[in-house]
Each structure stands twice: as structure tokens, then as C-alpha cells.
Scaffold this motif. Structure first.
Motif, short mmCIF file in Angstrom:
data_model
loop_
_atom_site.label_atom_id
_atom_site.label_comp_id
_atom_site.label_asym_id
_atom_site.label_seq_id
_atom_site.Cartn_x
_atom_site.Cartn_y
_atom_site.Cartn_z
N ALA A 147 1.38 -0.97 0.10
CA ALA A 147 0.07 0.11 0.49
C ALA A 147 0.87 1.21 0.09
O ALA A 147 0.72 2.29 -0.60
N ARG A 148 1.85 1.19 0.89
CA ARG A 148 2.78 2.82 0.70
C ARG A 148 3.29 2.95 -0.91
O ARG A 148 3.27 3.66 -1.03
N ALA A 149 3.70 1.50 -1.49
CA ALA A 149 4.37 2.08 -2.73
C ALA A 149 3.65 2.30 -3.31
O ALA A 149 3.24 2.88 -4.24
N ALA A 150 1.82 1.65 -3.33
CA ALA A 150 1.22 2.58 -4.16
C ALA A 150 0.96 3.72 -3.93
O ALA A 150 0.50 4.56 -5.12
N GLU A 151 0.57 4.36 -2.65
CA GLU A 151 1.08 5.95 -3.21
C GLU A 151 2.35 7.11 -2.89
O GLU A 151 1.70 7.37 -3.04
N ALA A 152 3.02 5.94 -2.32
CA ALA A 152 3.95 6.53 -2.72
C ALA A 152 4.65 7.37 -4.02
O ALA A 152 4.98 6.94 -5.25
N GLU A 153 5.00 8.63 -4.61
CA GLU A 153 5.24 8.99 -5.39
C GLU A 153 6.60 9.43 -6.81
O GLU A 153 6.29 8.90 -7.52
N GLU A 154 7.64 8.24 -5.53
CA GLU A 154 8.45 8.46 -5.99
C GLU A 154 8.50 7.01 -6.45
O GLU A 154 9.21 6.77 -7.36
N ILE A 155 7.43 6.06 -6.59
CA ILE A 155 7.58 4.71 -6.78
C ILE A 155 7.29 4.75 -8.37
O ILE A 155 5.86 4.79 -8.12
N VAL A 156 7.35 4.74 -8.82
CA VAL A 156 6.34 4.35 -10.59
C VAL A 156 6.35 3.22 -11.06
O VAL A 156 7.50 2.60 -11.09
N ILE A 157 5.37 2.50 -11.08
CA ILE A 157 5.12 1.83 -11.75
C ILE A 157 3.71 1.65 -12.48
O ILE A 157 2.95 1.88 -12.33
N GLU A 158 4.01 1.75 -13.70
CA GLU A 158 3.78 2.04 -15.38
C GLU A 158 3.72 1.95 -16.04
O GLU A 158 5.62 1.23 -16.85
N PRO A 159 2.63 1.26 -17.39
CA PRO A 159 1.13 1.46 -16.77
C PRO A 159 1.48 0.26 -15.40
O PRO A 159 2.22 -0.78 -14.58
N ALA A 160 -0.02 0.49 -14.26
CA ALA A 160 -0.21 -0.50 -13.41
C ALA A 160 -0.03 -2.59 -13.56
O ALA A 160 0.32 -2.53 -12.93
N TRP A 161 -0.48 -2.67 -15.06
CA TRP A 161 -0.07 -4.00 -14.87
C TRP A 161 1.34 -4.57 -14.61
O TRP A 161 1.39 -5.56 -15.14
N LYS A 162 2.08 -3.35 -15.48
CA LYS A 162 3.30 -4.16 -15.03
C LYS A 162 3.68 -4.34 -14.20
O LYS A 162 5.05 -5.26 -13.30
N ALA A 163 2.95 -4.53 -12.80
CA ALA A 163 3.06 -5.43 -11.27
C ALA A 163 3.39 -6.14 -11.76
O ALA A 163 4.21 -7.25 -10.57
N SER A 164 2.39 -7.25 -12.63
CA SER A 164 3.36 -8.34 -12.82
C SER A 164 4.48 -8.77 -12.98
O SER A 164 5.30 -10.01 -12.75
N ILE A 165 5.16 -7.73 -13.89
CA ILE A 165 6.80 -7.94 -14.05
C ILE A 165 7.52 -7.70 -12.97
O ILE A 165 7.90 -8.40 -13.06
N VAL A 166 6.94 -6.75 -12.35
CA VAL A 166 8.19 -5.98 -10.73
C VAL A 166 7.68 -7.93 -9.86
O VAL A 166 8.84 -7.54 -9.60
N TYR A 167 6.90 -7.76 -9.87
CA TYR A 167 6.69 -8.74 -8.73
C TYR A 167 6.58 -10.56 -8.99
O TYR A 167 6.81 -11.11 -8.41
#
Length: 360
Positions: A257-277
Motif C-alpha cells: 500500500a505504501r508503494a502504491a501511494e508513494a509518488e517516487e515509486i512508479v509502476i506504469e502502466p500499473a499492469w506491469k506490477a506483474s513483471i515487478v512482482y
């Protein structure tokens, strides 16, 4: 205007069914270019699976095996007014196992998971008793069906933890899988109660540990600093030593949740969360992406599930679990109507969701 608990519970269960059905077509494409070639640049609704894929033969809007097992669990809880392990085992023996064959590409929904294939071999081929059939799959099958228990026991975290642990241990033997299953289920329960998936949610979960409601080991103080000098943990104390060795599964949601709120943490587009995690099926890939997307899109069911879906890989589970968490936060009425209308069994699933929500 406050969202009622019934609305949240119904949103959670219907969100799970919707997410599962959305994944039927584009399930398990690890080559994202191939998925885009088959389904276009952005998948935004239910789709037919290709005939040679995992759920070939189903139609757009149908649930597959994970959804079927969730439906069976919800029906079991309603009929028994709670979880009854003997009756659950009977239901599996009589109503589910005869429908599968131990093969991957067979059974209801077109594909049978590792856990269920192992269960079929142990119960049907080897005729082992239920206390000897659990396998070592590191996947999320227990979370998927126990979404119904998380909703049913949303106001009773102690019963939730013990009953979901018991159900998980029947089929998946790894204690870590059980702890992460209970952790996810506890998050969902808090959301049904009216909490939000924000950086404070883990504090609330750890308070439940302190109160003896969740059986996780904890010796640190509330801010995770060292324990007091007079701290003594007794081996016999279920909620001191803990049924689960570490509370870290309860801490993860707040970090996401902190990662989702932090402006300095950028996962764009959001679907790339699948690649990050990670795109694979293991529970330790699934849950971080699910928590991230469910926190980032806590007020937007459509955006959350579609980003979960378009990330490829094990997108069916990612979308199912994200649908449950966001559905609980926004409530049933905020789920886009087209997702309801497109479900093949919408009337039955809606009635089931109402019946389960009424049990709260």
C-alpha cells in the motif's frame, strides 16, 4: 455515505467470481506479445478462450475450476451455517473428485490445478484417508476457495484463522502457504468490516495478533522494535509462540500500500506490477501484485481488475484476488454493471452472494 457490510461482502464474492471469469480467455500467457496478438492491446471484458488453451470449450463469462470450488465452498458455508470439515470432505469426495481424472487438461473448467490433481491421486487412486492427502503445491488454491470463509467469518478473526488453516492443511501441506492464506483472508475480512487497504492495515492485523485473534508468532513491540526484557514466550501458548512462525505475511500488505501511494515509486502502466512482482503462479509472486493493485485502485474496481488481467502470466488468480479485495472496498453497487451482466451464471451467483452476505 458509508458502505454497508452486506454491500462489501457481496462486492467481495462477486468481485472474485468476476475476476476469475475475466481470466478464462487470456489465462497463462507468459509471452505478452502473443497475448496482445490474440486479444488486442487492452483486454477490457470477458473473452472466449482459444480452443487449444487451458480453458478451451468454455465461453466468455463462464467461471472455471477455481470459481467452481469457490462456489462450492460458499454453498457449503450457507448449508452448514459455517465450516464443517467432515461435510467439506464429503462434498469433495461425492461432488467434485468424481468429476476430475487426475489429468491437468480435464475436469470442470477445462483445467485442473496441481493441488486437485494430487488430491485425486491420493483419495481416488491410493484411497488414502483425508489426513494423509495434502500435497506441496506452493500456489494459491486454498486462498481462492477460502474467499468465502473470509467473508463468512469477517467479524470473527479467530474462527477465520483456525477454520481456514484447517481447510488449507487438508490439501496443501506447507505451513508457510497456510500462513499466507490466513494473512490474505484476514486482510479481506478487515476490508469487509469497512477498513481500507492502506499503509495502516498491517498495524490493525498485528493488533489482532496481540489480542489472540490471529495465531502468528510475535515478540517485538508494536513498532517492531526489540521486545521488553521481561518478555517470555511459552512453547505451549498458541498465540505466543504462534501456529505460524512469522507475522511477515501480515506486514506485507502495508508495504504494498505504501508503494502504491508513494509518488517516487512508479509502476506504469500499473499492469506491469506483474513483471515487478513476478508473473508465475507461486503465492509469493501473486500476493504482492494483488495487494499493490488493490491498494492503488481501492476506489476503482474496473481499473484494478483490468490491470491485474492485462499483466499476463497467472492473471486469472491475480484478477480473482484483486477483484475480491477491491470489491470489498467499493461495495457491490460500484462494480460496473457490464461485468455482472456478462457472467454466465449471474442469477445464481448473485443469489449466492446475497445469501452468504446475510450470514454476517
Amino acid at each position: 455515505m458509508a458502505i454497508s457490510k452486506h454491500e462489501r461482502a457481496k462486492g467481495a464474492l462477486m468481485g472474485a467470481f468476476i475476476g476469475e471469469a475475466l481470466g478464462v480467455g487470456p489465462h497463462w500467457y507468459y509471452d505478452l506479445e502473443e497475448m496482445r496478438e490474440e486479444y488486442g492491446e487492452w483486454i477490457d471484458d470477458y473473452t472466449d478462450p482459444k480452443s487449444d488453451r487451458y480453458h478451451g470449450g468454455l465461453e466468455a463469462g463462464e467461471i472455471s475450476q477455481a470459481g467452481i470450488l469457490l462456489k462450492m465452498m460458499a454453498e457449503h458455508l450457507i448449508e452448514n451455517d459455517g465450516y464443517d470439515q467432515d461435510d467439506f470432505c464429503r462434498m469433495m469426495d461425492e461432488d467434485f473428485l468424481p468429476e476430475i481424472s487426475g489429468q491437468a487438461m480435464a475436469g470442470p473448467g477445462g483445467y485442473t490445478s496441481q493441488s486437485m490433481r494430487h488430491l485425486w491421486r491420493a483419495r481416488v487412486e491410493k484411497e488414502l484417508p483425508w489426513d494423509q492427502v495434502a500435497g506441496n503445491a506452493d500456489t494459491t488454491e486454498s486462498i481462492e476457495r477460502n474467499i468465502a470463509q473470509a467473508i463468512f467469518y469477517a467479524d470473527d478473526l479467530e474462527s477465520l484463522s483456525l477454520k481456514i488453516t484447517a481447510n488449507t492443511a487438508l490439501i496443501q501441506s506447507d505451513n508457510l502457504i497456510a500462513s499466507l492464506t490466513v494473512a490474505f483472508s484476514s486482510v479481506l475480512a478487515l476490508l469487509v468490516q469497512g477498513e481500507s487497504l492502506d499503509p495502516e492495515i498491517s498495524t490493525k492485523l498485528m493488533q489482532a495478533v496481540d489480542q489472540g485473534k490471529l495465531p502468528f508468532h510475535k515478540v517485538t513491540s508494536d513498532d517492531l522494535s526489540q521486545p521488553p526484557k521481561n518478555n517470555v514466550v511459552k512453547e505451549s501458548d498458541l498465540y505466543g509462540e504462534g501456529m505460524f512462525a512469522s507475522p511477515d505475511g501480515l506486514l506485507s500488505p502495508s508495504y504494498m500500500a505504501r508503494a502504491a501511494e508513494a509518488e517516487e515509486i512508479v509502476i506504469e502502466p500499473a499492469w506491469k506490477a506483474s513483471i515487478v512482482y513476478g508473473m508465475p503462479c507461486a503465492i509469493y509472486h501473486m500476493l504482492p501484485a494483488v495487494y499493490y493493485l488493490s491498494a492503488r485502485f481501492k476506489d476503482d474496481f474496473e481499473a484494478g481488475v483490468l490491470h491485474a488481467l492485462n499483466g499476463g502470466g497467472q492473471n486469472q488468480v491475480r484478477t480473482m484476488l484483486t477483484g475480491a479485495l477491491i470489491g470489498a472496498q467499493v461495495g457491490f453497487s460500484k462494480i460496473p454493471r457490464r461485468f455482472i451482466e456478462g457472467l454466465q451464471q449471474k442469477d445464481e451467483l448473485l443469489a449466492l452472494s446475497d445469501q452468504l452476505a446475510e450470514k454476517l
